[in-house]
Design a protein around this motif. Structure first.
Motif, mmCIF file in Angstrom:
data_model
loop_
_atom_site.group_PDB
_atom_site.id
_atom_site.type_symbol
_atom_site.label_atom_id
_atom_site.label_comp_id
_atom_site.label_asym_id
_atom_site.label_seq_id
_atom_site.Cartn_x
_atom_site.Cartn_y
_atom_site.Cartn_z
ATOM 1 N N GLU A 176 0.848 -1.181 0.000
ATOM 2 C CA GLU A 176 0.000 0.000 0.000
ATOM 3 C C GLU A 176 0.889 1.240 0.000
ATOM 4 O OE1 GLU A 176 -3.472 2.149 2.724
ATOM 5 O OE2 GLU A 176 -2.685 0.177 3.280
ATOM 6 N N GLY A 177 0.542 2.199 -0.835
ATOM 7 C CA GLY A 177 1.336 3.410 -0.928
ATOM 8 C C GLY A 177 2.346 3.405 -2.052
ATOM 9 N N ILE A 178 2.529 2.260 -2.698
ATOM 10 C CA ILE A 178 3.413 2.158 -3.859
ATOM 11 C C ILE A 178 2.549 1.941 -5.091
ATOM 12 C CG2 ILE A 178 5.215 0.827 -5.000
ATOM 13 C CD1 ILE A 178 6.318 2.321 -2.725
ATOM 14 N N GLU A 179 2.747 2.738 -6.092
ATOM 15 C CA GLU A 179 1.953 2.628 -7.316
ATOM 16 C C GLU A 179 2.643 1.716 -8.309
ATOM 17 O OE1 GLU A 179 -0.050 5.425 -10.819
ATOM 18 O OE2 GLU A 179 0.908 6.342 -9.072
ATOM 19 N N SER A 180 1.971 0.662 -8.681
ATOM 20 C CA SER A 180 2.503 -0.242 -9.695
ATOM 21 C C SER A 180 2.387 0.415 -11.070
ATOM 22 C CB SER A 180 1.720 -1.557 -9.687
ATOM 23 O OG SER A 180 2.049 -2.342 -10.825
ATOM 24 N N PRO A 181 3.353 0.189 -11.952
ATOM 25 C CA PRO A 181 3.213 0.673 -13.326
ATOM 26 C C PRO A 181 2.113 -0.057 -14.092
ATOM 27 C CG PRO A 181 5.169 -0.684 -13.133
ATOM 28 C CD PRO A 181 4.651 -0.484 -11.745
ATOM 29 N N LEU A 182 1.624 -1.154 -13.523
ATOM 30 C CA LEU A 182 0.507 -1.879 -14.125
ATOM 31 C C LEU A 182 -0.807 -1.302 -13.614
ATOM 32 C CD1 LEU A 182 1.819 -5.528 -13.647
ATOM 33 C CD2 LEU A 182 2.314 -3.925 -15.504
ATOM 34 N N LYS A 183 -1.802 -1.281 -14.455
ATOM 35 C CA LYS A 183 -3.078 -0.661 -14.105
ATOM 36 C C LYS A 183 -3.924 -1.551 -13.195
ATOM 37 C CE LYS A 183 -3.590 2.067 -18.361
ATOM 38 N NZ LYS A 183 -4.457 2.304 -19.550
ATOM 39 N N ASN A 184 -4.582 -0.894 -12.246
ATOM 40 C CA ASN A 184 -5.701 -1.476 -11.489
ATOM 41 C C ASN A 184 -5.319 -2.614 -10.540
ATOM 42 O OD1 ASN A 184 -7.447 0.273 -12.898
ATOM 43 N ND2 ASN A 184 -7.604 -1.205 -14.592
ATOM 44 N N TRP A 185 -4.054 -2.693 -10.134
ATOM 45 C CA TRP A 185 -3.677 -3.703 -9.152
ATOM 46 C C TRP A 185 -3.633 -3.081 -7.769
ATOM 47 C CZ3 TRP A 185 -3.906 -8.615 -10.368
ATOM 48 C CH2 TRP A 185 -3.775 -8.980 -11.709
ATOM 49 N N LYS A 186 -4.153 -3.804 -6.797
ATOM 50 C CA LYS A 186 -4.242 -3.295 -5.439
ATOM 51 C C LYS A 186 -3.255 -4.022 -4.526
ATOM 52 C CE LYS A 186 -9.184 -2.354 -5.988
ATOM 53 N NZ LYS A 186 -10.563 -2.688 -5.505
ATOM 54 N N PRO A 187 -2.869 -3.391 -3.404
ATOM 55 C CA PRO A 187 -1.990 -4.061 -2.447
ATOM 56 C C PRO A 187 -2.560 -5.408 -2.018
ATOM 57 C CG PRO A 187 -2.221 -1.750 -1.890
ATOM 58 C CD PRO A 187 -3.189 -2.012 -3.006
ATOM 59 N N GLY A 188 -1.681 -6.384 -1.965
ATOM 60 C CA GLY A 188 -2.098 -7.737 -1.597
ATOM 61 C C GLY A 188 -2.427 -8.614 -2.785
ATOM 62 N N GLU A 189 -2.693 -8.021 -3.937
ATOM 63 C CA GLU A 189 -3.052 -8.819 -5.113
ATOM 64 C C GLU A 189 -1.818 -9.363 -5.831
ATOM 65 O OE1 GLU A 189 -7.352 -6.862 -6.405
ATOM 66 O OE2 GLU A 189 -5.517 -6.120 -7.372
ATOM 67 N N ILE A 190 -0.667 -8.742 -5.596
ATOM 68 C CA ILE A 190 0.591 -9.245 -6.156
ATOM 69 C C ILE A 190 1.488 -9.593 -4.985
ATOM 70 C CG2 ILE A 190 2.552 -8.802 -7.665
ATOM 71 C CD1 ILE A 190 0.904 -6.639 -9.052
ATOM 72 N N ASP A 191 1.756 -10.869 -4.808
ATOM 73 C CA ASP A 191 2.554 -11.324 -3.671
ATOM 74 C C ASP A 191 3.113 -12.702 -4.017
ATOM 75 O OD1 ASP A 191 3.706 -12.019 -1.292
ATOM 76 O OD2 ASP A 191 1.899 -11.836 -0.083
ATOM 77 N N PHE A 192 4.327 -12.732 -4.519
ATOM 78 C CA PHE A 192 4.941 -14.010 -4.851
ATOM 79 C C PHE A 192 6.432 -13.968 -4.526
ATOM 80 C CE2 PHE A 192 4.823 -11.544 -8.840
ATOM 81 C CZ PHE A 192 6.120 -11.651 -9.326
ATOM 82 N N THR A 193 7.073 -15.117 -4.579
ATOM 83 C CA THR A 193 8.479 -15.239 -4.245
ATOM 84 C C THR A 193 9.205 -15.988 -5.348
ATOM 85 O OG1 THR A 193 8.075 -15.210 -1.864
ATOM 86 C CG2 THR A 193 10.145 -16.175 -2.598
ATOM 87 N N ILE A 194 10.360 -15.481 -5.710
ATOM 88 C CA ILE A 194 11.190 -16.138 -6.718
ATOM 89 C C ILE A 194 12.313 -16.892 -6.019
ATOM 90 C CG2 ILE A 194 12.757 -15.757 -8.672
ATOM 91 C CD1 ILE A 194 11.000 -13.163 -9.168
ATOM 92 N N VAL A 195 12.434 -18.168 -6.365
ATOM 93 C CA VAL A 195 13.523 -18.998 -5.866
ATOM 94 C C VAL A 195 14.484 -19.235 -7.024
ATOM 95 C CG1 VAL A 195 14.162 -21.221 -4.858
ATOM 96 C CG2 VAL A 195 12.018 -20.111 -4.173
ATOM 97 N N ARG A 196 15.681 -18.715 -6.861
ATOM 98 C CA ARG A 196 16.693 -18.782 -7.925
ATOM 99 C C ARG A 196 17.804 -19.742 -7.519
ATOM 100 N NH1 ARG A 196 20.816 -13.694 -8.834
ATOM 101 N NH2 ARG A 196 22.314 -14.728 -10.213
ATOM 102 N N GLU A 197 18.123 -20.677 -8.402
ATOM 103 C CA GLU A 197 19.286 -21.531 -8.158
ATOM 104 C C GLU A 197 20.530 -20.643 -8.193
ATOM 105 O OE1 GLU A 197 22.420 -23.854 -7.871
ATOM 106 O OE2 GLU A 197 22.214 -22.777 -9.772
ATOM 107 N N ASN A 198 21.423 -20.787 -7.226
ATOM 108 C CA ASN A 198 22.414 -19.750 -6.972
ATOM 109 C C ASN A 198 23.870 -20.202 -7.081
ATOM 110 O OD1 ASN A 198 22.413 -16.954 -6.328
ATOM 111 N ND2 ASN A 198 23.022 -17.374 -4.222
ATOM 112 N N ASN A 199 24.112 -21.481 -7.397
ATOM 113 C CA ASN A 199 25.491 -21.970 -7.386
ATOM 114 C C ASN A 199 25.984 -22.554 -8.699
ATOM 115 O OD1 ASN A 199 26.055 -23.192 -3.943
ATOM 116 N ND2 ASN A 199 25.990 -21.143 -4.814
ATOM 117 N N GLU A 200 25.080 -22.867 -9.627
ATOM 118 C CA GLU A 200 25.555 -23.502 -10.859
ATOM 119 C C GLU A 200 24.809 -22.925 -12.056
ATOM 120 O OE1 GLU A 200 24.988 -27.693 -9.665
ATOM 121 O OE2 GLU A 200 23.114 -27.692 -10.809
ATOM 122 N N GLY A 201 24.309 -23.766 -12.935
ATOM 123 C CA GLY A 201 23.543 -23.266 -14.078
ATOM 124 C C GLY A 201 24.387 -22.507 -15.077
ATOM 125 N N GLU A 202 23.842 -21.400 -15.543
ATOM 126 C CA GLU A 202 24.474 -20.632 -16.611
ATOM 127 C C GLU A 202 25.675 -19.827 -16.132
ATOM 128 O OE1 GLU A 202 20.015 -20.999 -17.218
ATOM 129 O OE2 GLU A 202 21.329 -20.312 -15.587
#
Length: 354
Positions: free
Chosen positions: A110-136
């Motif tokens: 709340e209090g932060i304006e998303s650059p995307l239209k019509n989204w409210k606080p609490g409607e965007i809430d996710f977590t990214i898990v990134r593999e951190n030791n190998e890969g690319e």
């Protein structure tokens, strides 16, 4: 009173301005919840490289090994090529200490304006898990015939079953503790060896978590879904490169990369974990005192949870939410005129007062 020894590497640019605010807020949490944080500062940075030819001393990792956690600001300066600063400090720490999970929450406050239209606080809430030791991000490869028309550059991507399975299991367990939905980022239609292997590991583990709904998307359409349907996601897991890309896009979707935190975790706690904001050293604004310290402060909240003080971590994150919701104190990146210190003091005050 519980006491924790924390290594502090402010690093470069705005790192030197935001780290003190992170410490200020965590000290307030310590006073309120009855624990002590003993800070030990290391002046390792690009300036160290210019002076000594190394980002940290030969025994740098040995010096860090004894600490309970590492609190990192930002690394990088135009005077030093990025691959030197990164591979001279950040990546050695991540790999030597088996910090194979990079955890990056994304939340619309709340209090932060998303650059995307019509989204409210609490409607965007996710977590990214990134593999951190190998890969690319491997250092296997090289160049031949440099400076000629026949020059060749080869970079190897390395996936191990152990490495892929452990990050996937972490993501499944995290999803189980949240909204029970896990999304895998892939590109198996174009990358024909490593990404099908990633997919196979993902699908082979899914039956162990029948309570977790799963889906997967190719990275190109997944970035589009982050913009068009950010509410679709709960936990998103990806390789080192894909996770890195998505965890910059995610904070942009919710208004500012300046508020984005991250944790480099050794889940078994055999080695110290490291906590840092997602953003870089921002040399264009360094020294102006206008950097947003929330990414650093929120990373500190993640550190407190990892240290086994979840109530203090929650208090810090809640204080961030209240200060942002009030809209009275905000830095220029979130449409305000406040200084870095002003925002840090406001959040520390909320932690103390709650």
């Amino acid at each position: 009173m519980k006491t924790f020894n924390i290594a502090v590497i402010a690093g470069d640019g705005i790192g030197k301005e935001i780290v003190p605010e992170g410490i200020r807020v965590l000290e307030a949490a310590g006073t309120r919840f009855g624990f002590a944080l003993l800070w030990h500062e290391f002046d390792w940075s690009c300036q160290t490289y210019i002076r000594t030819g190394k980002m940290m001393p030969e025994d740098g990792l040995q010096q860090l090994r004894a600490f309970d956690a590492i609190f990192l600001g930002a690394v990088g300066h135009p005077s030093v090529p990025d691959h030197i600063s990164l591979w001279g400090l950040l990546i050695p720490i991540r790999r030597a200490f088996r910090q194979y999970i990079n955890l990056r929450p994304v939340r619309l406050f709340e209090g932060i304006e998303s650059p995307l239209k019509n989204w409210k606080p609490g409607e965007i809430d996710f977590t990214i898990v990134r593999e951190n030791n190998e890969g690319e991000y491997s250092n296997i490869g090289g160049r031949l015939y440099e400076g000629t028309e026949d020059e060749i550059a080869v970079q190897q991507t390395v996936f191990t079953r152990r490495g892929v399975n452990r990050v996937l299991r972490f993501a499944f367990e995290l999803a189980r503790s949240r909204k029970r939905h896990l999304t895998s980022a892939t590109k198996s239609n174009g990358i024909i060896h490593t990404m099908p292997f990633w997919d196979e590991c993902f699908h082979s583990l899914a039956p162990d978590y029948p309570d977790v709904r799963t889906d997967q998307y190719h990275i190109d359409i997944l970035t589009a879904h982050f913009v068009r349907h950010p509410d679709w996601f709960d936990v998103v897991v990806g390789s080192n490169l894909f996770g890195d890309i998505l965890s910059d896009l995610g904070p942009a979707v919710v208004g500012s990369i300046g508020i984005a935190p991250s944790a480099n975790l050794n889940p078994e706690k055999k080695f110290p974990s490291m906590f840092e904001p997602v953003h870089g050293s921002a040399p264009d604004i360094a020294g102006k005192g206008i950097a947003n310290p929330i990414g650093q402060i929120w990373s500190g909240a993640m550190m407190l949870r990892h240290l086994g003080i979840p109530e203090a971590g929650d208090a810090v994150e809640n204080a961030i939410a209240r200060v942002l919701a009030s809209a009275k104190v905000r830095t220029p990146d979130i449409c305000g005129t406040a200084k870095t210190r002003d925002l840090g003091e406001a959040i520390a005050s909320q932690v103390s007062a709650a």
